[in-house]
Design a protein around this motif. Structure first.
Motif, mmCIF file in Angstrom:
data_model
loop_
_atom_site.group_PDB
_atom_site.id
_atom_site.type_symbol
_atom_site.label_atom_id
_atom_site.label_comp_id
_atom_site.label_asym_id
_atom_site.label_seq_id
_atom_site.Cartn_x
_atom_site.Cartn_y
_atom_site.Cartn_z
ATOM 1 N N TRP A 347 140.156 -69.411 4.830
ATOM 2 C CA TRP A 347 139.144 -69.770 5.833
ATOM 3 C C TRP A 347 139.568 -69.302 7.222
ATOM 4 O O TRP A 347 138.749 -68.789 7.998
ATOM 5 N N ASP A 348 140.850 -69.447 7.539
ATOM 6 C CA ASP A 348 141.346 -68.975 8.834
ATOM 7 C C ASP A 348 141.193 -67.458 8.953
ATOM 8 O O ASP A 348 140.786 -66.946 10.007
ATOM 9 N N GLN A 351 137.508 -66.463 9.508
ATOM 10 C CA GLN A 351 137.047 -66.740 10.866
ATOM 11 C C GLN A 351 137.545 -65.684 11.853
ATOM 12 O O GLN A 351 136.870 -65.393 12.848
ATOM 13 N N ARG A 352 138.700 -65.097 11.564
ATOM 14 C CA ARG A 352 139.239 -64.059 12.454
ATOM 15 C C ARG A 352 138.740 -62.668 12.080
ATOM 16 O O ARG A 352 138.978 -61.706 12.811
ATOM 17 N N TYR A 358 131.612 -62.957 7.546
ATOM 18 C CA TYR A 358 131.560 -64.411 7.745
ATOM 19 C C TYR A 358 130.133 -64.925 7.548
ATOM 20 O O TYR A 358 129.901 -65.916 6.856
ATOM 21 N N ARG A 362 128.713 -67.502 4.631
ATOM 22 C CA ARG A 362 128.055 -68.765 4.949
ATOM 23 C C ARG A 362 126.680 -68.855 4.295
ATOM 24 O O ARG A 362 126.280 -69.897 3.775
ATOM 25 N N ASP A 403 139.048 -77.656 8.866
ATOM 26 C CA ASP A 403 138.901 -77.299 10.286
ATOM 27 C C ASP A 403 138.512 -78.489 11.159
ATOM 28 O O ASP A 403 138.269 -78.329 12.360
ATOM 29 N N LEU A 433 133.499 -71.282 15.056
ATOM 30 C CA LEU A 433 133.255 -70.759 13.715
ATOM 31 C C LEU A 433 133.678 -71.739 12.621
ATOM 32 O O LEU A 433 133.883 -71.351 11.471
ATOM 33 N N SER A 434 133.806 -73.009 12.980
ATOM 34 C CA SER A 434 134.096 -74.024 11.971
ATOM 35 C C SER A 434 132.842 -74.293 11.147
ATOM 36 O O SER A 434 131.750 -73.807 11.460
ATOM 37 N N ALA A 438 129.593 -74.065 13.744
ATOM 38 C CA ALA A 438 128.824 -72.819 13.720
ATOM 39 C C ALA A 438 127.339 -73.056 13.500
ATOM 40 O O ALA A 438 126.544 -72.123 13.611
#
Length: 453
Positions: A347-348, A351-352, A358, A362, A403, A433-434, A438
């Motif tokens: 997940w980290d 998000q980057r 992303y 979702r 998150d 972006l959690s 988001a």
């Protein structure tokens, strides 16, 4: 209050009504609601007091109606997040009509229909206003008390948990119009799958066999289209076995989708004492991780090369406990685990990484009605006849354990005769972006009127 920032509901385009017309539609429902309140209000006339006892003694029971219909008017506002980091307010209105019809054709035959039409303003991101959801339409045959056969569009809902159901195998692509994030609404206000269903009942147990054929490759984004591709995009077969054992009610499921490994499921629930119920729900099998399923799109594959992942056995869990007090207050707590979703490191990285990947991830999670992260905490409270009679209070909290983002939803609903009046409020908080940070809607409120006829 949309559930996700990238939500793209299937709607149809209508001629955009003027504000005056929308207000007239809402006013019509308000007038009808006012009549209901007037009719149910007590009459302060002493000459009628002597008749009250006689009225209650000779009142005949209400005849069973084969149909239920209600109209629902909603007005509210929401705070929308902007790319600048600021928020802006947006008004919203919705008018909905919901019909359920259960017609007895013969002692052994029944016809069941459930349909919902939602008209919403403003339009969604595609400039569309309306969506019709054919929830159910099927013919039922009961040759014996212990046998049932059904054919048509059926909304099959499996599972014992409230906030997340791993064994709800027919939920993918079923929600056409998102009118509430309450899990009960999500399960009820969705389209069923076209199928054949056979059930055999016995003392304390049952067996159910379902066959849902492939009828189209993909869904059609048109509001009056039955949209069979959203629910019948592949041949699927489901076997469900249930048997009550002492104070527990276990259930076992096997789901087979064409060209896919079988998926297995099990649920169990039981009483701890007169006020407490515990339950556990599990589904597992060999499958692709949710991100791997997304990047099968060749345009996204280069973006996801760094994410990796292999087809493997994945488990999904929902475990919970529910406690009810003597004054009708029910408190529930659940832990949700989605083994197909990304863990903390994945997940980290997502998000980057590239935003298109992303966003696609979702959207895929939302379409499948699954969490994009692996672990969630879910709390739900409902209080019937809270403080005064006919007033129900509800509260729901989702917290992402990876998150720390949160979603809070509150509702106060008052019932008066055939009229419901409700006030709802929602708040989504977290980093940009959690999971919940988001969501396009930072917060929002609604006033709802529902009139039954």
């Amino acid at each position: 209050m949309p559930a996700l920032q990238l939500r793209s509901a299937r709607h149809t385009r209508l001629t955009h009504p003027s504000s005056a017309l929308r207000l007239a539609l809402l006013a019509a429902l308000l007038c009808s609601s006012g009549l209901t309140l007037a009719q149910t209000a007590p009459v302060e006339d002493p000459d009628l007091d002597a008749l009250k006892l006689a009225d209650t003694m000779v009142k005949a029971p209400e005849a069973h109606r084969a149909w239920r219909f209600y109209a629902e008017a909603v007005a509210g506002a929401q705070r929308l997040r902007q790319s600048s980091g600021q928020t802006r307010e947006q008004q919203e209105q919705r008018l909905s009509f919901d019909l359920q019809w259960d017609l007895s054709l013969h002692t052994q035959w029944r016809l069941l229909l459930a349909d919902r039409l939602d008209l919403s303003w403003p339009a969604n991101s595609q400039g569309e206003h309306a969506v019709n959801t054919l929830k159910e339409a099927y013919l039922s045959w009961k040759p014996q008390d212990s046998q049932l056969f059904d054919a048509g569009r059926i909304n099959v809902r499996n599972g014992v948990a409230y906030g997340y159901n791993p064994v709800d195998f027919f939920k993918d692509g079923a929600v056409r119009s998102l009118v509430s994030i309450d899990p009960a609404s999500l399960k009820e206000n969705r389209q069923g799958s076209i199928m054949l269903r056979a059930q055999q009942l016995w003392d304390g147990g049952s067996a159910t066999l379902i066959a849902a054929p492939r009828l189209a490759d993909a869904g059609v984004q048109a509001g009056w289209n039955p949209d069979v591709g959203a629910t019948n995009h592949s041949d699927r077969y489901l076997l469900v076995l249930s048997q009550k054992v002492a104070d527990f009610s276990p259930q076992f499921l096997i789901m087979q989708q064409r060209h896919q490994p079988a998926q297995f499921g099990a649920t169990i629930s039981g009483l701890v004492n007169d006020a407490t119920v515990t339950y556990l729900e599990w589904a597992g099998g060999h499958s692709s991780a949710l991100l791997d399923q997304v990047v099968q799109n060749t345009a996204l594959r280069p973006l996801a090369a760094q994410q990796g992942g292999q087809t493997a056995w994945h488990n999904q869990w929902a475990a919970g406990v529910s406690y009810t007090t003597q004054n009708k207050l029910t408190l529930s707590a659940e832990l949700h685990i989605n083994g197909r979703a990304l863990d903390q490191d994945g997940w980290d990285r997502l998000q980057r990484g590239p935003l298109p990947l992303y966003a696609a991830y979702r959207n895929a999670a939302q379409l499948a009605q699954q969490s994009p992260t692996r672990q969630q905490l879910f709390l739900y409270a409902s209080w019937q006849d809270a403080l005064i009679s006919h007033l129900d209070l509800s509260a729901m909290l989702n917290r992402d354990r990876q998150d720390a983002s949160k979603r809070l939803w509150l509702e106060a609903r008052y019932h008066q005769g055939k009229l419901d009046v409700a006030l709802q409020w929602q708040k989504n908080s977290g980093s940009a972006l959690s999971q919940y940070g988001a969501i396009n809607t930072e917060s929002g409120w609604r006033v709802l009127l529902r009139q039954y006829f």
